[in-house]
Design an enzyme around this catalytic site. Sequence first.
Site, mmCIF file in Angstrom:
data_model
loop_
_atom_site.group_PDB
_atom_site.id
_atom_site.type_symbol
_atom_site.label_atom_id
_atom_site.label_comp_id
_atom_site.label_asym_id
_atom_site.label_seq_id
_atom_site.Cartn_x
_atom_site.Cartn_y
_atom_site.Cartn_z
ATOM 1 N N GLY A 108 -16.123 -3.672 8.363
ATOM 2 C CA GLY A 108 -15.153 -4.746 8.170
ATOM 3 C C GLY A 108 -14.349 -5.113 9.409
ATOM 4 O O GLY A 108 -13.254 -5.654 9.291
ATOM 5 N N GLY A 163 -20.736 -5.225 12.806
ATOM 6 C CA GLY A 163 -22.053 -5.764 12.515
ATOM 7 C C GLY A 163 -22.009 -7.253 12.274
ATOM 8 O O GLY A 163 -22.299 -8.060 13.158
ATOM 9 N N HIS A 165 -24.906 0.393 18.120
ATOM 10 C CA HIS A 165 -24.717 1.232 16.935
ATOM 11 C C HIS A 165 -25.909 1.047 15.988
ATOM 12 O O HIS A 165 -26.238 -0.072 15.592
ATOM 13 C CB HIS A 165 -23.404 0.840 16.246
ATOM 14 N N MET A 185 -26.646 8.237 7.967
ATOM 15 C CA MET A 185 -26.141 8.264 6.590
ATOM 16 C C MET A 185 -27.275 8.784 5.723
ATOM 17 O O MET A 185 -27.895 8.045 4.944
ATOM 18 C CB MET A 185 -25.701 6.859 6.182
ATOM 19 N N ASP A 190 -27.579 2.146 12.402
ATOM 20 C CA ASP A 190 -27.304 2.728 11.086
ATOM 21 C C ASP A 190 -28.585 3.208 10.431
ATOM 22 O O ASP A 190 -29.475 2.420 10.121
ATOM 23 C CB ASP A 190 -26.636 1.679 10.193
ATOM 24 N N ASP A 247 -15.603 2.003 11.737
ATOM 25 C CA ASP A 247 -16.836 1.324 11.331
ATOM 26 C C ASP A 247 -16.685 0.685 9.950
ATOM 27 O O ASP A 247 -16.497 1.385 8.954
ATOM 28 C CB ASP A 247 -17.966 2.373 11.324
ATOM 29 N N SER A 258 -23.245 -3.248 15.496
ATOM 30 C CA SER A 258 -24.123 -2.552 14.555
ATOM 31 C C SER A 258 -25.317 -3.446 14.272
ATOM 32 O O SER A 258 -25.173 -4.535 13.704
ATOM 33 C CB SER A 258 -23.370 -2.266 13.257
ATOM 34 N N GLY A 285 -23.179 2.056 3.618
ATOM 35 C CA GLY A 285 -24.354 1.568 2.900
ATOM 36 C C GLY A 285 -24.724 0.127 3.216
ATOM 37 O O GLY A 285 -25.902 -0.196 3.301
ATOM 38 N N MET A 317 -14.964 5.752 8.629
ATOM 39 C CA MET A 317 -15.524 4.639 7.861
ATOM 40 C C MET A 317 -14.389 3.854 7.218
ATOM 41 O O MET A 317 -13.555 4.422 6.503
ATOM 42 C CB MET A 317 -16.471 5.150 6.768
HETATM 43 C C1 DX5 Z 1 -22.117 0.548 6.969
HETATM 44 C C2 DX5 Z 1 -22.488 0.745 8.414
HETATM 45 C C3 DX5 Z 1 -21.829 -0.174 9.360
HETATM 46 C C4 DX5 Z 1 -22.104 -1.645 9.099
HETATM 47 C C5 DX5 Z 1 -20.868 -2.394 9.463
HETATM 48 O O1 DX5 Z 1 -22.534 1.641 6.238
HETATM 49 O O2 DX5 Z 1 -22.174 2.059 8.839
HETATM 50 O O3 DX5 Z 1 -22.129 0.159 10.716
HETATM 51 O O4 DX5 Z 1 -23.178 -2.169 9.807
HETATM 52 O O5 DX5 Z 1 -21.050 -3.717 9.130
HETATM 53 P P1 DX5 Z 1 -19.856 -4.763 9.125
HETATM 54 O O6 DX5 Z 1 -19.306 -4.805 10.521
HETATM 55 O O7 DX5 Z 1 -20.521 -6.037 8.719
HETATM 56 O O8 DX5 Z 1 -18.836 -4.274 8.140
HETATM 57 ZN ZN ZN Z 2 -22.410 2.581 11.013
#
Ligand code: DX5
Ligand code: ZN
Length: 214
Positions: free
Chosen positions: A174, A194, A32, A67, A34, A172, A7, A141, A136
């Site tokens: 953590g 991410g 990915h 989102m 966002d 997606d 991400s 966010g 999710m």
């Molecule tokens: C959050 C996003 C994710 C985010 C994940 O709303 O949809 O894609 O980037 O980030 P990590 O992997 O750091 O939890």
């Molecule tokens: Zn995402």
Amino acid sequence: MTLIAPSILSADFAHLGQEIKKVSKAGADWIHIDVMDGHFVPNLTIGPCVVQDIRSYSALPFDVHLMITNPQDYIQAFAKAGADYITVHIEADTDIEKTLSLIKKEGKKAGLSVKPDTNISRLIPFIPFIDLILIMSVEPGFGGQSFMPTALEKIVTVKELTKRKNIFISVDGGINQLTAPACQLAGADILVAGSYIFKNASYQKAIQTLKEGK
Ligand code: DX5
Ligand code: ZN
């Protein structure tokens, strides 16, 4: 094998093109992206013009996670900008079936995402129209939040619901070396990560670790 979708939310936005190039070379399977509008989630990120500008930095599929409220108004723009998968949230207060058909009309793959508190049964009517389900495992966010283990049972349920159908199950939020194996075991096809990748000194090592599930 599980696909890894870094991400770019956690990438260095001052060097976004180079970051995408680097992560593509490091073994990523999808990119990915966002997209946040400050309404559906309390954060703002990027729009179609950025997607268009980064398109040439990678040949990998662009997995665009919307989102935003009124996603139907932006499908065409993201499709033209170079998205391959376009995922909308079932909680977006809109005609979901119509929005999914707009994505298909653009010749793109359609995804549907659920927030942590949303009941998975809401997905059932849309299963015939989708190519991807994005579960999710954090409140959407922001990057860098902790994985919510309730996502694991959702993955198992969705896997059962989509049996013998060609639908990717993506998770997606953590995702790291500890949570990835549990998601793989539950049946996830794609891991979106991410901070774990972009905050790691070696993108290649991070991606490899997630893929191997150890
Ligand atoms: C959050 C996003 C994710 C985010 C994940 O709303 O949809 O894609 O980037 O980030 P990590 O992997 O750091 O939890
Ligand atoms: Zn995402």
